[in-house]
Scaffold this motif. Structure first.
Motif, PDB file in Angstrom:
ATOM      1  N   ASP A  63       0.869  -1.167   0.000  1.00 15.25           N
ATOM      2  CA  ASP A  63       0.000   0.000   0.000  1.00 15.25           C
ATOM      3  C   ASP A  63       0.910   1.221   0.000  1.00 15.25           C
ATOM      4  N   VAL A  64       0.466   2.303  -0.642  1.00 14.43           N
ATOM      5  CA  VAL A  64       1.257   3.522  -0.728  1.00 14.43           C
ATOM      6  C   VAL A  64       0.466   4.647  -0.073  1.00 14.43           C
ATOM      7  N   TRP A  65       1.081   5.303   0.914  1.00 15.53           N
ATOM      8  CA  TRP A  65       0.414   6.324   1.728  1.00 15.53           C
ATOM      9  C   TRP A  65       1.126   7.666   1.623  1.00 15.53           C
ATOM     10  N   LEU A  66       0.355   8.750   1.645  1.00 13.74           N
ATOM     11  CA  LEU A  66       0.899  10.083   1.861  1.00 13.74           C
ATOM     12  C   LEU A  66       0.900  10.292   3.367  1.00 13.74           C
ATOM     13  N   VAL A  67       2.052  10.679   3.903  1.00 14.42           N
ATOM     14  CA  VAL A  67       2.226  10.797   5.351  1.00 14.42           C
ATOM     15  C   VAL A  67       2.685  12.216   5.662  1.00 14.42           C
ATOM     16  N   GLN A  68       2.191  12.778   6.771  1.00 10.72           N
ATOM     17  CA  GLN A  68       2.609  14.114   7.193  1.00 10.72           C
ATOM     18  C   GLN A  68       3.201  14.039   8.587  1.00 10.72           C
ATOM     19  N   GLY A  69       4.325  14.726   8.772  1.00 13.45           N
ATOM     20  CA  GLY A  69       4.952  14.815  10.084  1.00 13.45           C
ATOM     21  C   GLY A  69       4.357  15.955  10.883  1.00 13.45           C
ATOM     22  N   ASP A  70       4.495  15.858  12.203  1.00  9.25           N
ATOM     23  CA  ASP A  70       3.942  16.909  13.064  1.00  9.25           C
ATOM     24  C   ASP A  70       5.019  17.821  13.632  1.00  9.25           C
ATOM     25  N   GLY A  71       6.265  17.660  13.180  1.00 11.71           N
ATOM     26  CA  GLY A  71       7.356  18.496  13.679  1.00 11.71           C
ATOM     27  C   GLY A  71       7.990  17.961  14.944  1.00 11.71           C
ATOM     28  N   ALA A  72       7.363  17.006  15.601  1.00 11.12           N
ATOM     29  CA  ALA A  72       7.897  16.446  16.844  1.00 11.12           C
ATOM     30  C   ALA A  72       8.366  15.000  16.636  1.00 11.12           C
ATOM     31  N   GLY A  73       8.581  14.610  15.384  1.00 15.97           N
ATOM     32  CA  GLY A  73       9.069  13.269  15.108  1.00 15.97           C
ATOM     33  C   GLY A  73       7.981  12.222  14.913  1.00 15.97           C
ATOM     34  N   ARG A  74       6.729  12.623  15.056  1.00 17.47           N
ATOM     35  CA  ARG A  74       5.627  11.687  14.839  1.00 17.47           C
ATOM     36  C   ARG A  74       5.056  11.923  13.451  1.00 17.47           C
ATOM     37  N   THR A  75       4.512  10.853  12.864  1.00 22.47           N
ATOM     38  CA  THR A  75       3.894  10.984  11.549  1.00 22.47           C
ATOM     39  C   THR A  75       2.481  10.425  11.589  1.00 22.47           C
ATOM     40  N   GLN A  76       1.691  10.865  10.617  1.00 23.32           N
ATOM     41  CA  GLN A  76       0.317  10.389  10.511  1.00 23.32           C
ATOM     42  C   GLN A  76       0.004  10.162   9.033  1.00 23.32           C
ATOM     43  N   ARG A  77      -0.559   9.004   8.738  1.00 22.60           N
ATOM     44  CA  ARG A  77      -1.018   8.738   7.384  1.00 22.60           C
ATOM     45  C   ARG A  77      -2.223   9.627   7.113  1.00 22.60           C
ATOM     46  N   VAL A  78      -2.170  10.370   5.993  1.00 21.54           N
ATOM     47  CA  VAL A  78      -3.275  11.285   5.692  1.00 21.54           C
ATOM     48  C   VAL A  78      -4.075  10.873   4.459  1.00 21.54           C
ATOM     49  N   PHE A  79      -3.479  10.045   3.567  1.00 22.93           N
ATOM     50  CA  PHE A  79      -4.217   9.669   2.365  1.00 22.93           C
ATOM     51  C   PHE A  79      -3.575   8.432   1.753  1.00 22.93           C
ATOM     52  N   LYS A  80      -4.409   7.448   1.372  1.00 23.42           N
ATOM     53  CA  LYS A  80      -3.891   6.258   0.687  1.00 23.42           C
ATOM     54  C   LYS A  80      -3.814   6.572  -0.802  1.00 23.42           C
ATOM     55  N   LEU A  81      -2.589   6.586  -1.332  1.00 27.59           N
ATOM     56  CA  LEU A  81      -2.365   6.886  -2.744  1.00 27.59           C
ATOM     57  C   LEU A  81      -2.622   5.673  -3.630  1.00 27.59           C
ATOM     58  N   ALA A  82      -2.351   4.463  -3.105  1.00 33.14           N
ATOM     59  CA  ALA A  82      -2.563   3.235  -3.884  1.00 33.14           C
ATOM     60  C   ALA A  82      -2.728   2.066  -2.932  1.00 33.14           C
ATOM     61  N   SER A  83      -3.572   1.136  -3.337  1.00 34.59           N
ATOM     62  CA  SER A  83      -3.815  -0.068  -2.557  1.00 34.59           C
ATOM     63  C   SER A  83      -3.454  -1.282  -3.409  1.00 34.59           C
ATOM     64  N   LYS A  84      -2.872  -2.279  -2.776  1.00 41.94           N
ATOM     65  CA  LYS A  84      -2.475  -3.513  -3.458  1.00 41.94           C
ATOM     66  C   LYS A  84      -1.606  -3.229  -4.675  1.00 41.94           C
ATOM     67  N   ALA A  85      -0.615  -2.375  -4.488  1.00 40.18           N
ATOM     68  CA  ALA A  85       0.306  -2.056  -5.580  1.00 40.18           C
ATOM     69  C   ALA A  85       1.262  -3.224  -5.786  1.00 40.18           C
ATOM     70  N   SER A  86       2.053  -3.133  -6.770  1.00 39.08           N
ATOM     71  CA  SER A  86       2.905  -4.210  -7.265  1.00 39.08           C
ATOM     72  C   SER A  86       3.802  -4.844  -6.196  1.00 39.08           C
ATOM     73  N   SER A  87       4.026  -6.144  -6.366  1.00 38.02           N
ATOM     74  CA  SER A  87       4.956  -6.876  -5.509  1.00 38.02           C
ATOM     75  C   SER A  87       6.289  -7.092  -6.216  1.00 38.02           C
ATOM     76  N   LYS A  88       6.475  -6.484  -7.385  1.00 34.52           N
ATOM     77  CA  LYS A  88       7.719  -6.626  -8.147  1.00 34.52           C
ATOM     78  C   LYS A  88       8.877  -5.973  -7.399  1.00 34.52           C
ATOM     79  N   PRO A  89      10.102  -6.394  -7.685  1.00 34.40           N
ATOM     80  CA  PRO A  89      11.272  -5.837  -6.988  1.00 34.40           C
ATOM     81  C   PRO A  89      11.465  -4.336  -7.188  1.00 34.40           C
ATOM     82  N   ALA A  90      11.106  -3.801  -8.345  1.00 33.91           N
ATOM     83  CA  ALA A  90      11.202  -2.363  -8.592  1.00 33.91           C
ATOM     84  C   ALA A  90       9.893  -1.917  -9.220  1.00 33.91           C
ATOM     85  N   SER A  91       9.262  -0.908  -8.640  1.00 37.31           N
ATOM     86  CA  SER A  91       7.961  -0.452  -9.120  1.00 37.31           C
ATOM     87  C   SER A  91       7.865   1.056  -9.024  1.00 37.31           C
ATOM     88  N   GLU A  92       6.901   1.590  -9.758  1.00 38.43           N
ATOM     89  CA  GLU A  92       6.606   3.014  -9.682  1.00 38.43           C
ATOM     90  C   GLU A  92       5.144   3.237 -10.014  1.00 38.43           C
TER      91      GLU A  92
END
Length: 178
Positions: A63-92
């Protein structure tokens, strides 16, 4: 009737026993996911294209997520960009930057679905491109993003190969040169 009850109990215990014998999903001990783009310090306006690249030696879908930091070292997932994306060794993939607040502490997380092995991109910015700053998707850090100089209408791809100028593309009567 007693015999039927006995068989039902026996059948139920066999099914429970079979369920617990199922093999667990595992990856090699040194399995990794490495996010190679977007580039560090790149700028991506809302609704623009975001190129995400990764290496995955787990053999699992991600799964590919857009994540935002809060400035204190913590992060939060804010949006799923892709679900069940490739299992190949190199992907885009290419995803649209969702409507999120402007900020400089965004990253992309690519995570396996079964075991949670994950990797993060370098930090980048979501917001307007500065008038005299880098073009969309460019930055000064590492990564394999694509660069484009929006002022001159020319640029290069991630290998350094030049793109034709916008004026050349416009003279082709709307036909793509490819």
């Amino acid at each position: 009737m007693l015999r039927t009850r006995f068989l039902s109990v026996t059948a139920a215990s066999l099914l429970v026993g079979l369920g617990s014998a199922a093999p667990a999903v595992s990856e090699p001990p040194d399995a990794t996911v490495t996010v190679t783009s977007p580039a560090a310090d790149s700028v991506h306006p809302v609704n623009s294209s975001l190129f995400v690249g990764w290496r995955n030696d787990t053999g699992q879908e991600v799964d590919v997520w857009l994540v935002q930091g809060d400035g204190a070292g913590r992060t939060q997932r804010v949006f799923k960009l892709a679900s069940k994306a490739s299992s190949k060794p190199a992907s885009e993939l290419v995803a649209a930057v969702p409507s999120v607040p402007d900020g400089t502490d965004y990253t992309v997380e690519v995570t396996t679905r079964e075991t949670g092995v994950h990797g993060y991109s370098a930090p980048f910015e979501v917001g307007p491109v500065p008038a005299n700053g880098p073009g969309v998707g460019t930055g000064t850090g590492t990564g394999t993003g694509t660069s484009f100089d929006s002022g001159s209408g020319s640029g290069s791809d991630s290998r350094g190969a030049p793109w034709p100028s916008l004026s050349w593309l416009q003279t082709q009567d709307g036909h793509s040169p490819r």
